[in-house]
Design a protein around this motif. Structure first.
Motif: not given
Lengths: 188, 141
Positions: A40-41, A123-124, A127-128, A131, A142, A146-147, A174, A177-178
């Motif tokens: 899923i990530g 937030t979740k 981030i998804d 990603l 990542v 990271m997951i 990174q 994403l930022r």
């Protein structure tokens, strides 16, 4: 029903090899969540993710006699899951390219266009979404690092990449994403 | 220290895989730069958020999977979809064969105006005379 949850992975695998499907069920219980995180990530929470998750375990079941135990079962399954996910993403991008000219796919996922979605998301979800904007090669790094929490060396091993490539992809990811998240978080 | 070098050291520091000298270099770099400290904090926050993400397959994932595993074990001939496709292929081949036989019989009937066994098997079409003429023709060549 016998309680097989006390057996270790290798003992369970031996039982599956001798035709005990209940032992395979215990393996699924043990690794379903980990494989869900990887798949899923990589693919987002879609029907395709469920199919790839199923296919990961089916592939393992078919080739269970080949498992020698050089790596842990979790790593072995994760490797299958990540490869199947990358194949699925290739398939998706091929079918997208049938409908969109080169460059238009990126326009579809333009961050600016997604701002209203981001405003609604927690937030979740944020981030998804961020990603899913990453290039699949960066996303794989990542997700594993990271997951899933693999070390950089293990990540390099699973993706069969040099350690330096993993480190540079993590740094690029990174930054990306930022770049994606900062304006949206400010907006919220 | 370059940005790339800093990120590489920072990432490896999460694995505890830095040598003492590398660790010291990273600490010095962080101590001397507010930007690098902020970057580290952002990265740590993102790592934390990503690690907290909860993912799960749809309900009944295991049941669907075990049903597929059960299906994998069935011999090919017992699988209903295989039997269905075999039957459909057989039906097509059989129908085509029957149609070909009917066309053949019809053409025989139209040319010989009979459907006797001799006509069907081709007996009686060639007389002995025909055979002699064929042999003579062969000799002439």
């Amino acid at each position: 029903m016998r309680d097989l949850s006390g057996l270790n992975d290798l003992q369970l695998i031996e039982r599956v090899r001798s035709g005990d499907d209940q032992a395979f069920g215990v393996i699924v219980d043990r690794y379903e969540e980990q494989i869900a995180r990887t798949v899923i990530g990589m693919l987002g929470d879609t029907d395709g993710a469920d199919d790839v998750g199923q296919e990961t375990f089916i592939r393992f079941y078919r080739s269970i006699h080949k498992f020698r135990g050089d790596s842990s079962l979790g790593t072995y399954l994760t490797r299958i899951a990540i490869n199947l996910s990358l194949n699925e993403l290739k398939k998706r991008s091929r079918s997208l390219s049938l409908f969109y000219r080169k460059g238009e796919e990126n326009e579809m996922y333009d961050v600016a266009e997604m701002k209203s979605d981001f405003e609604m998301a927690d937030t979740k979800e944020l981030i998804d979404m961020a990603l899913q904007k990453l290039d699949p090669a960066f996303r794989a790094v990542v997700v594993l690092r990271m997951i899933e929490g693999y070390s950089t060396k293990e990540t390099a091993n699973i993706l069969e990449l040099p350690l330096g490539t993993v480190l540079s992809r993590l740094a690029r990811a990174q930054k990306n994403l930022r770049d994606i998240l900062t304006p949206i978080i400010k907006l919220k | 220290m370059t940005e790339k070098r800093f990120r590489s050291l920072l990432e490896r520091s999460f694995d505890d895989s830095l040598t003492a000298a590398e660790k010291r270099r990273l600490e010095n770099a962080l101590a001397g730069s507010e930007t690098l400290r902020r970057e580290r904090d952002e990265w740590l926050q993102l790592r934390h958020d990503l690690a907290r993400q909860k993912y799960a397959f749809k309900d009944g994932f295991k049941e669907r999977l075990m049903a597929r595993i059960e299906d994998e074990k069935k011999p090919l001939l017992l699988k209903p979809e295989f039997n269905r496709s075999l039957y459909s292929v057989f039906k097509r081949v059989a129908l085509t064969g029957v149609a070909a036989i009917l066309i053949l019989l019809l053409s025989l009937y139209l040319s010989g105006e009979s459907l006797s066994l001799d006509t069907v098997t081709g007996e009686g079409i060639h007389s002995d005379e025909d055979l002699v003429s064929i042999l003579l023709y062969e000799d002439l060549r």
